[in-house]
Design a protein around this motif. Structure first.
Motif, PDB file in Angstrom:
ATOM      1  N   LEU A   1       0.831  -1.205   0.000  1.00  0.00           N
ATOM      2  CA  LEU A   1       0.000   0.000   0.000  1.00  0.00           C
ATOM      3  C   LEU A   1       0.864   1.253   0.000  1.00  0.00           C
ATOM      4  CD1 LEU A   1      -2.756   1.370   0.135  1.00  0.00           C
ATOM      5  CD2 LEU A   1      -2.708   1.089   2.615  1.00  0.00           C
ATOM      6  N   VAL A   2       1.928   1.250   0.784  1.00  0.00           N
ATOM      7  CA  VAL A   2       2.823   2.415   0.824  1.00  0.00           C
ATOM      8  C   VAL A   2       3.443   2.657  -0.543  1.00  0.00           C
ATOM      9  CG1 VAL A   2       4.939   3.337   1.824  1.00  0.00           C
ATOM     10  CG2 VAL A   2       3.296   2.153   3.282  1.00  0.00           C
ATOM     11  N   GLN A   3       3.900   1.597  -1.183  1.00  0.00           N
ATOM     12  CA  GLN A   3       4.483   1.727  -2.512  1.00  0.00           C
ATOM     13  C   GLN A   3       3.467   2.290  -3.503  1.00  0.00           C
ATOM     14  OE1 GLN A   3       5.290  -1.945  -4.637  1.00  0.00           O
ATOM     15  NE2 GLN A   3       7.223  -1.123  -5.439  1.00  0.00           N
TER      16      GLN A   3
ATOM     17  N   GLY B   1       1.239   6.732  -6.641  1.00  0.00           N
ATOM     18  CA  GLY B   1       0.053   7.526  -6.937  1.00  0.00           C
ATOM     19  C   GLY B   1       0.269   9.002  -6.690  1.00  0.00           C
ATOM     20  N   PHE B   2       1.029   9.339  -5.652  1.00  0.00           N
ATOM     21  CA  PHE B   2       1.364  10.739  -5.374  1.00  0.00           C
ATOM     22  C   PHE B   2       2.131  11.340  -6.547  1.00  0.00           C
ATOM     23  CE2 PHE B   2       4.441  13.885  -3.959  1.00  0.00           C
ATOM     24  CZ  PHE B   2       3.672  14.767  -3.232  1.00  0.00           C
ATOM     25  N   CYS B   3       3.121  10.624  -7.041  1.00  0.00           N
ATOM     26  CA  CYS B   3       3.957  11.141  -8.134  1.00  0.00           C
ATOM     27  C   CYS B   3       3.165  11.296  -9.427  1.00  0.00           C
ATOM     28  CB  CYS B   3       5.153  10.215  -8.354  1.00  0.00           C
ATOM     29  SG  CYS B   3       6.328  10.170  -6.976  1.00  0.00           S
ATOM     30  N   THR B   4       2.327  10.319  -9.764  1.00  0.00           N
ATOM     31  CA  THR B   4       1.555  10.414 -11.007  1.00  0.00           C
ATOM     32  C   THR B   4       0.497  11.514 -10.923  1.00  0.00           C
ATOM     33  OG1 THR B   4       0.103   8.632 -10.209  1.00  0.00           O
ATOM     34  CG2 THR B   4       1.933   8.006 -11.654  1.00  0.00           C
ATOM     35  N   SER B   5      -0.119  11.681  -9.763  1.00  0.00           N
ATOM     36  CA  SER B   5      -1.119  12.742  -9.606  1.00  0.00           C
ATOM     37  C   SER B   5      -0.464  14.119  -9.718  1.00  0.00           C
ATOM     38  CB  SER B   5      -1.821  12.612  -8.252  1.00  0.00           C
ATOM     39  OG  SER B   5      -2.541  11.412  -8.171  1.00  0.00           O
ATOM     40  N   THR B   6       0.731  14.245  -9.200  1.00  0.00           N
ATOM     41  CA  THR B   6       1.469  15.503  -9.315  1.00  0.00           C
ATOM     42  C   THR B   6       1.703  15.856 -10.778  1.00  0.00           C
ATOM     43  OG1 THR B   6       2.570  15.109  -7.206  1.00  0.00           O
ATOM     44  CG2 THR B   6       3.608  16.672  -8.693  1.00  0.00           C
ATOM     45  N   THR B   7       2.125  14.863 -11.548  1.00  0.00           N
ATOM     46  CA  THR B   7       2.393  15.087 -12.968  1.00  0.00           C
ATOM     47  C   THR B   7       1.118  15.451 -13.726  1.00  0.00           C
ATOM     48  OG1 THR B   7       4.186  13.470 -12.839  1.00  0.00           O
ATOM     49  CG2 THR B   7       3.371  14.015 -15.026  1.00  0.00           C
ATOM     50  N   PHE B   8       0.023  14.776 -13.411  1.00  0.00           N
ATOM     51  CA  PHE B   8      -1.240  15.003 -14.111  1.00  0.00           C
ATOM     52  C   PHE B   8      -1.746  16.431 -13.916  1.00  0.00           C
ATOM     53  CE2 PHE B   8      -5.890  14.936 -14.243  1.00  0.00           C
ATOM     54  CZ  PHE B   8      -6.128  14.345 -15.479  1.00  0.00           C
ATOM     55  N   THR B   9      -1.850  16.874 -12.672  1.00  0.00           N
ATOM     56  CA  THR B   9      -2.403  18.206 -12.416  1.00  0.00           C
ATOM     57  C   THR B   9      -1.448  19.312 -12.857  1.00  0.00           C
ATOM     58  OG1 THR B   9      -1.575  18.076 -10.139  1.00  0.00           O
ATOM     59  CG2 THR B   9      -3.854  17.454 -10.511  1.00  0.00           C
ATOM     60  N   SER B  10      -0.152  19.073 -12.752  1.00  0.00           N
ATOM     61  CA  SER B  10       0.816  20.069 -13.218  1.00  0.00           C
ATOM     62  C   SER B  10       0.644  20.314 -14.716  1.00  0.00           C
ATOM     63  CB  SER B  10       2.245  19.606 -12.912  1.00  0.00           C
ATOM     64  OG  SER B  10       3.186  20.523 -13.426  1.00  0.00           O
ATOM     65  N   PHE B  11       0.467  19.233 -15.484  1.00  0.00           N
ATOM     66  CA  PHE B  11       0.304  19.381 -16.939  1.00  0.00           C
ATOM     67  C   PHE B  11      -0.971  20.134 -17.286  1.00  0.00           C
ATOM     68  CE2 PHE B  11      -1.801  17.569 -20.729  1.00  0.00           C
ATOM     69  CZ  PHE B  11      -0.952  18.080 -21.707  1.00  0.00           C
TER      70      PHE B  11
ATOM     71  N   LEU C   1      10.665   3.952  -7.194  1.00  0.00           N
ATOM     72  CA  LEU C   1       9.848   3.303  -6.157  1.00  0.00           C
ATOM     73  C   LEU C   1       9.397   1.918  -6.605  1.00  0.00           C
ATOM     74  CD1 LEU C   1       7.688   6.382  -5.103  1.00  0.00           C
ATOM     75  CD2 LEU C   1       9.296   5.165  -3.630  1.00  0.00           C
ATOM     76  N   CYS C   2       9.073   1.792  -7.889  1.00  0.00           N
ATOM     77  CA  CYS C   2       8.688   0.471  -8.404  1.00  0.00           C
ATOM     78  C   CYS C   2       9.866  -0.488  -8.402  1.00  0.00           C
ATOM     79  CB  CYS C   2       8.128   0.615  -9.822  1.00  0.00           C
ATOM     80  SG  CYS C   2       6.536   1.454  -9.916  1.00  0.00           S
ATOM     81  N   ALA C   3      11.048   0.034  -8.697  1.00  0.00           N
ATOM     82  CA  ALA C   3      12.235  -0.819  -8.741  1.00  0.00           C
ATOM     83  C   ALA C   3      12.699  -1.225  -7.349  1.00  0.00           C
ATOM     84  CB  ALA C   3      13.363  -0.097  -9.476  1.00  0.00           C
ATOM     85  N   ALA C   4      12.279  -0.486  -6.324  1.00  0.00           N
ATOM     86  CA  ALA C   4      12.771  -0.758  -4.965  1.00  0.00           C
ATOM     87  C   ALA C   4      12.133  -1.986  -4.341  1.00  0.00           C
ATOM     88  CB  ALA C   4      12.514   0.459  -4.073  1.00  0.00           C
ATOM     89  N   ARG C   5      10.941  -2.386  -4.813  1.00  0.00           N
ATOM     90  CA  ARG C   5      10.244  -3.512  -4.198  1.00  0.00           C
ATOM     91  C   ARG C   5       9.521  -4.327  -5.261  1.00  0.00           C
ATOM     92  NH1 ARG C   5       5.254  -4.956  -2.250  1.00  0.00           N
ATOM     93  NH2 ARG C   5       5.280  -6.294  -0.385  1.00  0.00           N
ATOM     94  N   GLY C   6       9.833  -5.615  -5.302  1.00  0.00           N
ATOM     95  CA  GLY C   6       9.228  -6.504  -6.276  1.00  0.00           C
ATOM     96  C   GLY C   6       7.815  -6.903  -5.907  1.00  0.00           C
ATOM     97  N   PRO C   7       7.089  -7.517  -6.832  1.00  0.00           N
ATOM     98  CA  PRO C   7       5.667  -7.837  -6.621  1.00  0.00           C
ATOM     99  C   PRO C   7       5.432  -8.946  -5.608  1.00  0.00           C
ATOM    100  CG  PRO C   7       6.435  -8.757  -8.687  1.00  0.00           C
ATOM    101  CD  PRO C   7       7.547  -7.902  -8.175  1.00  0.00           C
ATOM    102  N   ARG C   8       6.452  -9.765  -5.321  1.00  0.00           N
ATOM    103  CA  ARG C   8       6.289 -10.881  -4.383  1.00  0.00           C
ATOM    104  C   ARG C   8       7.089 -10.681  -3.105  1.00  0.00           C
ATOM    105  NH1 ARG C   8       6.415 -12.543  -9.548  1.00  0.00           N
ATOM    106  NH2 ARG C   8       4.650 -13.813 -10.293  1.00  0.00           N
ATOM    107  N   GLU C   9       7.663  -9.517  -2.963  1.00  0.00           N
ATOM    108  CA  GLU C   9       8.472  -9.224  -1.778  1.00  0.00           C
ATOM    109  C   GLU C   9       7.569  -8.948  -0.583  1.00  0.00           C
ATOM    110  OE1 GLU C   9      10.987  -9.074   0.805  1.00  0.00           O
ATOM    111  OE2 GLU C   9      11.992  -9.107  -1.155  1.00  0.00           O
TER     112      GLU C   9
END
Length: 526
Positions: free
Chosen positions: A272-274, A279-289, A443-451
């Motif tokens: 959930l944290v990941q 989600g924070f980063c993508t939302s920032t990009t969306f509204t900025s654009f 952030l995606c690279a820091a933690r795998g899907p089964r970790e």
């Protein structure tokens, strides 16, 4: 009331939300000879709480989650979330109507976003407690009624106050998404979520477009009257066709424990944290654009009119149509993290093209708008598909945690995008978005899907969902893992269940009744 942690039957000293009142059947009529005629408020209450026979819940034959019900939820979400955005293209007209400055009029969207944030925090978690039909209908009816005041008032202070109140209860879309996560079969969860999320995107785009077009040729009040009618249409459709699904926690949960458990869920589930940070980063990009795009297109060399700038919102229809297809054929078949990374790479490509070509060709922003909308929708749907497998009985609280992070990202994107555009122009604000997307990829690279831990790639690099979890034959029959509530459709969901069991065994703010209900749900789905 749930028993105390020590097994005592002593009632909890804190107030507990009672969900014993069910809307599955209409109240028994009183003897006319001994009762007076019902008041208007009693009549309205009876209308809201009454459930048509075809919508009543039968445990022996639960209602089927059909594509038509999915589309109804998408429609309801679209034109409910649109309430937040009708005012964006017409702020200058509202300033003129109420005799205030443009800066003062900007308080209207600010209050709308503030009210929506309050609804996310204080109302959405109650979706884990109350029967969903009654709760959703009550919110829609209240919002519709308050909206009438926005159509009629001539006072700026009243208009602002009603905007705030209506925005607090405009959280129906965020109740629909966890409900879809509950009802959709695990092997179709991502595609079902994508249809509902496409409805939200449609509402966001159409709100700006309809508001701009209608007010271009008629009064600004007509768009508010149109929204008023749409709200009551949504209420009528939901009243007629929304099944009365039971509460996920019928024994009730202490309200303050609900709020505290949101924080607890957040800090105890790495997945959930990941997802929240991405989600924070993508939302920032969306509204900025979308915030700075208006400044770019209204200035030389383009100097487009407000109507033409508003038509750029139609580019988002690309992602609205292709999003569900991607979710069905990719997100539902591969681990969610794979789709998140693909979505971020698409966003990165679009942002780089638009940022570094947008000052001399309009093709740059057009390509960026299409790729950014599609990439963000892909990443968001995959993230939701993953996090809704963490705690099946607390999906509204999980969704609240995710939406709070996304909302903070929207505020950050608006502030940072405007700041950088004012000082360095289009390229400066766009380069900041590139940085946020790069952070999301890290952030995606820091933690795998089964970790199971916070950082690492334990469990392997496989992008396909584990074959021993979702058998092909079961998928064809519509039965995956443990059924509707089975979150074992992927090892990522299985990890969430193991984390939940570990958290509860260590002692948490979930009540004993909620834990027992969790076990009962698993038994029924098996």
């Amino acid at each position: 009331m749930p028993s105390s942690p020590h097994g005592s039957s002593t009632p909890d000293s804190s107030p507990t939300l009672d969900t014993s009142l069910s809307s599955t059947a209409s109240p028994e009529p009183k003897d006319r000879s001994t009762s007076s005629s019902p008041t208007k408020s009693q009549t309205i209450l009876g209308l809201i709480t009454y459930t048509p026979k075809r919508c009543r819940y039968d445990p022996a034959n639960p209602p089927r989650f059909s594509i038509w019900l999915n589309l109804l939820f998408a429609f309801a979400g679209a034109f409910t979330v649109a309430n937040l955005y009708y005012n964006h293209p017409i702020l200058h007209l509202l300033a003129r109507e109420f005799g205030v400055s443009n800066e003062r009029a900007s308080l209207i969207p600010t209050l709308a976003q503030a009210g929506y944030a309050c609804g996310l925090v204080f109302l959405c978690p109650l979706g884990d407690v109350f029967p969903r039909r009654l709760y959703v209908l009550s919110l829609v009816f209240f919002t519709s009624t308050v909206w009438l005041g926005l159509c009629l008032t001539n006072s700026f202070a009243v208009f602002c106050s009603l905007t705030l109140i209506a925005s607090v209860t405009t959280v129906t879309p965020q109740l629909m998404l966890p409900l879809v996560g509950d009802l959709a079969p695990p092997h179709r969860r991502a595609s079902a979520l994508s249809i509902t999320s496409s409805g939200l995107l449609l509402g966001l785009l159409f709100a700006r477009l309809l508001s701009g077009v209608v007010t271009e040729y008629t009064s600004w009040r007509n768009i508010y009257w149109l929204a008023f009618g749409l709200q009551y249409l949504i209420f009528a459709l939901l009243w007629l066709f929304m099944p009365d699904y039971p509460s996920t926690n019928p024994d009730g949960i202490n309200y303050f424990r609900i709020l505290h458990s949101i924080f607890q869920i957040f800090i105890t589930h790495p997945l959930l944290v990941q997802a929240c940070l991405v989600g924070f980063c993508t939302s920032t990009t969306f509204t900025s654009f979308w915030t700075t795009l208006t400044f770019l297109l209204s200035a030389p060399p383009y100097e487009y009119s407000t109507l033409i700038i508003g038509l750029f919102a139609l580019i988002g229809i690309f992602s609205m149509f292709f999003g569900p297809l991607w979710s069905r054929y990719v997100t539902d078949r591969f681990i969610p993290l794979f789709s998140v990374i693909i979505g971020l790479l698409i966003c990165m490509a679009g942002t780089c093209i638009g940022t570094y070509t947008g000052t001399f060709t309009v093709a740059g922003p057009i390509i960026q708008a299409a790729l950014l909308d599609f990439g963000i929708q892909t990443a968001v749907i995959a993230n939701r598909s993953a996090i809704f497998g963490i705690l099946p009985l607390a999906r509204n609280r999980v969704n609240t945690a995710y939406m709070i992070s996304a909302f903070c990202g929207q505020l950050t994107g608006t502030a940072v995008g405007n700041y950088n555009f004012a000082r360095g122009g289009w390229i400066s604000s766009g380069s900041t978005s590139v940085g946020f997307l790069a952070a999301a990829l890290l952030l995606c690279a820091a933690r795998g899907p089964r970790e199971k831990r916070w950082v690492g790639w334990g469990g392997g690099w496989r992008i396909r969902k584990d074959g021993d979890v979702a058998k092909k034959g079961d998928v064809e029959k519509g039965k995956v893992g443990g059924g509707k509530e089975g979150s074992a459709e992927s090892s990522q969901h299985a990890d969430g269940d193991r984390e939940q069991e570990r958290t509860e065994s260590e002692g948490s703010d979930f009540t004993d009744a909620e834990k027992a209900s969790q076990v009962g749900t698993r038994d029924r789905s098996a």
